[in-house]
Structures are given as structure tokens and as C-alpha cells.
Design a protein around this motif. Structure first.
Motif, PDB file in Angstrom:
ATOM      1  N   LEU A   1       0.824  -1.203   0.000  1.00 27.26           N
ATOM      2  CA  LEU A   1       0.000   0.000   0.000  1.00 27.26           C
ATOM      3  C   LEU A   1       0.861   1.257   0.000  1.00 27.26           C
ATOM      4  O   LEU A   1       1.834   1.363   0.753  1.00 27.26           O
ATOM      5  CB  LEU A   1      -0.900   0.009   1.234  1.00 27.26           C
ATOM      6  CG  LEU A   1      -1.883   1.183   1.354  1.00 27.26           C
ATOM      7  CD1 LEU A   1      -2.987   1.086   0.302  1.00 27.26           C
ATOM      8  CD2 LEU A   1      -2.497   1.229   2.757  1.00 27.26           C
ATOM      9  N   ILE A   2       0.458   2.223  -0.832  1.00 31.37           N
ATOM     10  CA  ILE A   2       1.193   3.486  -0.892  1.00 31.37           C
ATOM     11  C   ILE A   2       0.275   4.697  -0.829  1.00 31.37           C
ATOM     12  O   ILE A   2       0.713   5.795  -0.464  1.00 31.37           O
ATOM     13  CB  ILE A   2       2.047   3.540  -2.179  1.00 31.37           C
ATOM     14  CG1 ILE A   2       3.006   4.742  -2.175  1.00 31.37           C
ATOM     15  CG2 ILE A   2       1.166   3.551  -3.439  1.00 31.37           C
ATOM     16  CD1 ILE A   2       4.003   4.735  -3.318  1.00 31.37           C
ATOM     17  N   TRP A   3      -1.020   4.531  -1.110  1.00 33.45           N
ATOM     18  CA  TRP A   3      -1.926   5.673  -1.208  1.00 33.45           C
ATOM     19  C   TRP A   3      -3.352   5.165  -1.074  1.00 33.45           C
ATOM     20  O   TRP A   3      -3.629   3.986  -1.293  1.00 33.45           O
ATOM     21  CB  TRP A   3      -1.742   6.354  -2.562  1.00 33.45           C
ATOM     22  CG  TRP A   3      -2.340   7.727  -2.742  1.00 33.45           C
ATOM     23  CD1 TRP A   3      -3.449   8.053  -3.482  1.00 33.45           C
ATOM     24  CD2 TRP A   3      -1.852   8.965  -2.209  1.00 33.45           C
ATOM     25  NE1 TRP A   3      -3.658   9.402  -3.430  1.00 33.45           N
ATOM     26  CE2 TRP A   3      -2.703   9.988  -2.674  1.00 33.45           C
ATOM     27  CE3 TRP A   3      -0.778   9.294  -1.387  1.00 33.45           C
ATOM     28  CZ2 TRP A   3      -2.519  11.330  -2.329  1.00 33.45           C
ATOM     29  CZ3 TRP A   3      -0.574  10.622  -1.054  1.00 33.45           C
ATOM     30  CH2 TRP A   3      -1.432  11.619  -1.516  1.00 33.45           C
ATOM     31  N   ALA A   4      -4.282   6.026  -0.691  1.00 35.00           N
ATOM     32  CA  ALA A   4      -5.699   5.670  -0.609  1.00 35.00           C
ATOM     33  C   ALA A   4      -6.531   6.846  -1.102  1.00 35.00           C
ATOM     34  O   ALA A   4      -6.269   7.991  -0.725  1.00 35.00           O
ATOM     35  CB  ALA A   4      -6.086   5.306   0.819  1.00 35.00           C
TER      36      ALA A   4
ATOM     37  N   TYR B   1      -4.175   2.097  -3.420  1.00 38.06           N
ATOM     38  CA  TYR B   1      -3.132   2.084  -4.440  1.00 38.06           C
ATOM     39  C   TYR B   1      -1.951   1.260  -3.930  1.00 38.06           C
ATOM     40  O   TYR B   1      -1.519   1.422  -2.785  1.00 38.06           O
ATOM     41  CB  TYR B   1      -2.617   3.497  -4.704  1.00 38.06           C
ATOM     42  CG  TYR B   1      -3.445   4.329  -5.662  1.00 38.06           C
ATOM     43  CD1 TYR B   1      -2.948   4.674  -6.916  1.00 38.06           C
ATOM     44  CD2 TYR B   1      -4.711   4.798  -5.302  1.00 38.06           C
ATOM     45  CE1 TYR B   1      -3.683   5.466  -7.781  1.00 38.06           C
ATOM     46  CE2 TYR B   1      -5.454   5.576  -6.166  1.00 38.06           C
ATOM     47  CZ  TYR B   1      -4.935   5.908  -7.415  1.00 38.06           C
ATOM     48  OH  TYR B   1      -5.675   6.686  -8.266  1.00 38.06           O
ATOM     49  N   PHE B   2      -1.413   0.424  -4.815  1.00 37.01           N
ATOM     50  CA  PHE B   2      -0.226  -0.349  -4.510  1.00 37.01           C
ATOM     51  C   PHE B   2       0.935   0.146  -5.372  1.00 37.01           C
ATOM     52  O   PHE B   2       0.759   0.440  -6.558  1.00 37.01           O
ATOM     53  CB  PHE B   2      -0.472  -1.837  -4.755  1.00 37.01           C
ATOM     54  CG  PHE B   2      -1.601  -2.390  -3.930  1.00 37.01           C
ATOM     55  CD1 PHE B   2      -1.415  -2.687  -2.592  1.00 37.01           C
ATOM     56  CD2 PHE B   2      -2.861  -2.574  -4.475  1.00 37.01           C
ATOM     57  CE1 PHE B   2      -2.465  -3.177  -1.813  1.00 37.01           C
ATOM     58  CE2 PHE B   2      -3.912  -3.056  -3.717  1.00 37.01           C
ATOM     59  CZ  PHE B   2      -3.717  -3.358  -2.375  1.00 37.01           C
TER      60      PHE B   2
ATOM     61  N   ARG C   1       3.050   7.221 -12.704  1.00 31.04           N
ATOM     62  CA  ARG C   1       2.269   6.539 -13.737  1.00 31.04           C
ATOM     63  C   ARG C   1       1.309   5.590 -13.025  1.00 31.04           C
ATOM     64  O   ARG C   1       1.732   4.714 -12.251  1.00 31.04           O
ATOM     65  CB  ARG C   1       3.192   5.786 -14.689  1.00 31.04           C
ATOM     66  CG  ARG C   1       2.527   5.243 -15.951  1.00 31.04           C
ATOM     67  CD  ARG C   1       3.558   4.930 -17.018  1.00 31.04           C
ATOM     68  NE  ARG C   1       3.010   4.317 -18.217  1.00 31.04           N
ATOM     69  CZ  ARG C   1       2.401   4.978 -19.198  1.00 31.04           C
ATOM     70  NH1 ARG C   1       2.268   6.300 -19.120  1.00 31.04           N
ATOM     71  NH2 ARG C   1       1.941   4.341 -20.257  1.00 31.04           N
ATOM     72  N   ILE C   2       0.024   5.764 -13.270  1.00 29.71           N
ATOM     73  CA  ILE C   2      -0.998   5.033 -12.532  1.00 29.71           C
ATOM     74  C   ILE C   2      -1.896   4.238 -13.473  1.00 29.71           C
ATOM     75  O   ILE C   2      -1.990   4.521 -14.669  1.00 29.71           O
ATOM     76  CB  ILE C   2      -1.858   5.975 -11.668  1.00 29.71           C
ATOM     77  CG1 ILE C   2      -2.701   6.922 -12.541  1.00 29.71           C
ATOM     78  CG2 ILE C   2      -0.994   6.775 -10.701  1.00 29.71           C
ATOM     79  CD1 ILE C   2      -3.644   7.801 -11.758  1.00 29.71           C
ATOM     80  N   ALA C   3      -2.552   3.237 -12.923  1.00 31.50           N
ATOM     81  CA  ALA C   3      -3.550   2.454 -13.637  1.00 31.50           C
ATOM     82  C   ALA C   3      -4.538   1.921 -12.613  1.00 31.50           C
ATOM     83  O   ALA C   3      -4.199   1.754 -11.439  1.00 31.50           O
ATOM     84  CB  ALA C   3      -2.900   1.298 -14.400  1.00 31.50           C
ATOM     85  N   THR C   4      -5.772   1.663 -13.054  1.00 29.13           N
ATOM     86  CA  THR C   4      -6.787   1.129 -12.153  1.00 29.13           C
ATOM     87  C   THR C   4      -7.369  -0.151 -12.737  1.00 29.13           C
ATOM     88  O   THR C   4      -7.379  -0.361 -13.956  1.00 29.13           O
ATOM     89  CB  THR C   4      -7.908   2.146 -11.867  1.00 29.13           C
ATOM     90  OG1 THR C   4      -8.632   2.424 -13.080  1.00 29.13           O
ATOM     91  CG2 THR C   4      -7.342   3.441 -11.308  1.00 29.13           C
TER      92      THR C   4
ATOM     93  N   ALA D   1     -12.066  -3.487  -6.752  1.00 32.00           N
ATOM     94  CA  ALA D   1     -11.326  -2.408  -7.413  1.00 32.00           C
ATOM     95  C   ALA D   1     -10.069  -2.029  -6.634  1.00 32.00           C
ATOM     96  O   ALA D   1     -10.067  -1.990  -5.403  1.00 32.00           O
ATOM     97  CB  ALA D   1     -12.223  -1.184  -7.558  1.00 32.00           C
ATOM     98  N   PHE D   2      -9.004  -1.741  -7.383  1.00 33.84           N
ATOM     99  CA  PHE D   2      -7.765  -1.258  -6.788  1.00 33.84           C
ATOM    100  C   PHE D   2      -6.983  -0.519  -7.861  1.00 33.84           C
ATOM    101  O   PHE D   2      -7.376  -0.485  -9.034  1.00 33.84           O
ATOM    102  CB  PHE D   2      -6.936  -2.410  -6.210  1.00 33.84           C
ATOM    103  CG  PHE D   2      -6.394  -3.368  -7.245  1.00 33.84           C
ATOM    104  CD1 PHE D   2      -5.080  -3.274  -7.692  1.00 33.84           C
ATOM    105  CD2 PHE D   2      -7.204  -4.373  -7.784  1.00 33.84           C
ATOM    106  CE1 PHE D   2      -4.579  -4.146  -8.648  1.00 33.84           C
ATOM    107  CE2 PHE D   2      -6.706  -5.241  -8.747  1.00 33.84           C
ATOM    108  CZ  PHE D   2      -5.395  -5.129  -9.175  1.00 33.84           C
ATOM    109  N   ALA D   3      -5.879   0.107  -7.445  1.00 35.87           N
ATOM    110  CA  ALA D   3      -5.060   0.876  -8.374  1.00 35.87           C
ATOM    111  C   ALA D   3      -3.592   0.615  -8.085  1.00 35.87           C
ATOM    112  O   ALA D   3      -3.233   0.109  -7.014  1.00 35.87           O
ATOM    113  CB  ALA D   3      -5.357   2.370  -8.239  1.00 35.87           C
ATOM    114  N   VAL D   4      -2.741   0.961  -9.052  1.00 35.81           N
ATOM    115  CA  VAL D   4      -1.300   0.868  -8.855  1.00 35.81           C
ATOM    116  C   VAL D   4      -0.657   2.163  -9.313  1.00 35.81           C
ATOM    117  O   VAL D   4      -1.217   2.925 -10.102  1.00 35.81           O
ATOM    118  CB  VAL D   4      -0.673  -0.315  -9.626  1.00 35.81           C
ATOM    119  CG1 VAL D   4      -1.310  -1.626  -9.217  1.00 35.81           C
ATOM    120  CG2 VAL D   4      -0.749  -0.112 -11.130  1.00 35.81           C
ATOM    121  N   ILE D   5       0.523   2.417  -8.780  1.00 36.79           N
ATOM    122  CA  ILE D   5       1.275   3.603  -9.175  1.00 36.79           C
ATOM    123  C   ILE D   5       2.767   3.300  -9.156  1.00 36.79           C
ATOM    124  O   ILE D   5       3.259   2.651  -8.244  1.00 36.79           O
ATOM    125  CB  ILE D   5       0.975   4.808  -8.247  1.00 36.79           C
ATOM    126  CG1 ILE D   5       1.786   6.035  -8.675  1.00 36.79           C
ATOM    127  CG2 ILE D   5       1.219   4.465  -6.793  1.00 36.79           C
ATOM    128  CD1 ILE D   5       1.368   7.311  -7.969  1.00 36.79           C
TER     129      ILE D   5
END
Length: 262
Positions: free
Chosen positions: A138-141, A210-211, A242-245, A253-257
Motif C-alpha cells: 500500500l502506498i496511497w488511498a 493504491y499499490f 504513472r498510474i492504472a486502475t 477495485a484497486f489501483a497501482v502507481i
């Protein structure tokens, strides 16, 4: 950014509710390299995902008739019962009241005044996530809400969160930081108008974890290969990364960065 000291109001735990833990494990192991440590009968089967021996998330079976597959974000509190009372005073509701989880800690589940679910964790033996801010952790929410000012006011009352407005070419982004976070770089998340992101709007008010990843494009390709759905392809956000969901194969649902260089 997130701090492993987990001050009051900061995210200190996440977990996945899914109808098929084995299928979820196959997906997240392939995507992030997570290992499942199954939970015993005393935990009701609640398991832990670990990366290099450190816990990055919890996971539990939630039958489809009991709820949609989803990631949940929990926030640090020194007193879950006091937080529950403040949530009610601020216009939120209790999904379930605070309860002890063996000697690990005390937890409660709530919805905020705009309808987004969140949890609180009062640490005892379990002080929180064992890894954050590293690839696969985890890095962000982000909170997606129909009313940003109302949500910000609610969480200011409950946790003392402070907000900062950041301007980007696409508009203004509301950053959130804990009550004792004096600098903007102490922010751990953001608040986003629900109707501004079509890929998230259909889920209603919710938190999106976000991971961190080393390569967002490679993660997109891996997620598709493993049966996930890309809801936003890898996209550059200036000065952010650079992010994606996604949604996983069950629909959570989740996201990465991949963070921008500091």
C-alpha cells in the motif's frame, strides 16, 4: 506519504473481501508476488497476504449474497469505541460496532456521511501493516465521494484530517493528511468527486487502495493475463507518477502507481 508509525487517522490496514480466496490468491500472487498465510478457526478463516515475510493485507471469504467483492481501508484509532461515537455525531453510520479481534486489536466498520465504507483499527498485538511504500504494498488511498466538502468535513471531525488543494492540468485534487501532519508530503491520500471518474462512479462512494509497482505498464499486462479488468490504462500524472486502475477477477477495485522520481 504513508508513515509506518501509523499516527491517528492514517491508514494502517487493508483487507480484501472475496467469494473465492484461492482464486484471489492466484491473481495477487501473479501480480504482486503475495503469499497467503491462511487463518485458523480462531480467526474465522481470516488470512494474511505477505510479501517477503511481511504482511501487506488481510483477506477473508465473503459469499456473494453477503456483499460485493471489495477492498476495505482501515484507519488508526487509539479508541475504536470513541471513534464510533464521533462517527455517529458526524452523520455516519455503523456497519458493525467495535469488537475485539482476539488480542490483536479492536476494529469497527462504518459508512461516512456520503455513503463510503471504511474501517478503524485500534492496535494491540497487531500494530498494522508490516510493509508499506514498497513495490507490492500500500502506498496511497483515494476516497471517491459525491460531495468532497462534506466528506472532508466528516473526516476532519472524526480524525482531524487536514486537506490541501493541488492544481494539475486536469483540475484540482484534494489531498488529505493526518491531524499532526504539518507538511504536504505527510499526505496519505486524496478525495475525488465520484462523477469525475466514470470508471469509479459505477461503484458508488468507496475507498480505492493504491499499490506501488516498479512498472505500471507491465502490471497492466499481467493483470489482463491473470483475468483482471483494466478500468484505466497506465497514465502519466505529472509530478505524481504513472498510474492504472483495475478490478480483480471477482470485481474488487484497486489501483497501482509507479511513483515519479523524488
Amino acid at each position: 506519504m504513508l508513515d509506518p508509525s501509523f499516527v491517528t487517522g492514517a491508514p494502517n490496514w487493508i483487507d480484501l473481501g472475496t467469494p473465492d480466496v484461492d482464486a484471489a490468491t492466484t491473481f495477487y500472487d501473479g501480480l504482486f508476488g503475495w503469499d497467503l498465510v491462511p487463518g485458523g478457526p480462531e480467526t474465522g478463516g481470516y488470512g494474511m497476504y505477505q510479501l517477503r515475510g511481511k504482511t501487506v493485507a488481510g483477506v477473508m471469504t465473503v459469499p456473494e449474497e453477503q456483499g460485493k467483492p471489495a477492498w476495505s481501508v482501515y484507519f488508526q484509532t487509539p479508541d475504536a469505541d470513541a471513534t464510533a461515537r464521533t462517527v455517529a455525531q458526524a452523520g455516519g453510520t455503523a456497519a458493525f460496532p467495535p469488537m475485539d479481534v482476539l488480542d490483536y486489536g479492536r476494529m469497527g466498520g462504518f459508512t461516512d456521511s456520503t455513503g463510503a465504507y471504511f474501517g478503524v483499527w485500534q492496535p494491540r498485538k497487531n500494530t498494522g501493516l508490516g510493509m508499506i511504500m514498497e513495490p507490492g504494498a500500500l502506498i496511497w488511498a483515494e476516497l471517491y465521494t459525491p460531495d468532497v466538502p462534506a466528506a472532508a468535513a466528516f473526516f476532519n471531525t472524526v480524525f482531524g484530517w487536514q486537506t490541501d488543494k493541488m492544481s494539475y492540468p486536469s483540475g484540482t485534487y484534494t489531498m488529505i493528511r493526518p491531524a499532526d501532519g504539518k507538511e504536504p508530503d505527510s499526505s496519505f491520500g486524496g478525495v475525488v468527486p465520484l462523477d469525475s471518474v466514470p470508471a469509479q462512479a459505477g461503484a458508488g462512494p468507496h475507498w480505492l487502495p493504491y499499490f506501488a509497482v516498479e512498472d505500471a505498464d507491465a502490471t497492466v499486462a499481467a493483470a489482463e493475463r491473470l483475468g483482471g479488468r483494466v478500468t484505466m490504462p497506465a497514465t502519466d500524472v505529472p509530478q505524481v507518477g504513472r498510474i492504472a486502475t483495475f478490478t480483480d477477477p471477482a470485481g474488487a477495485a484497486f489501483a497501482v502507481i509507479k511513483p515519479a522520481p523524488m
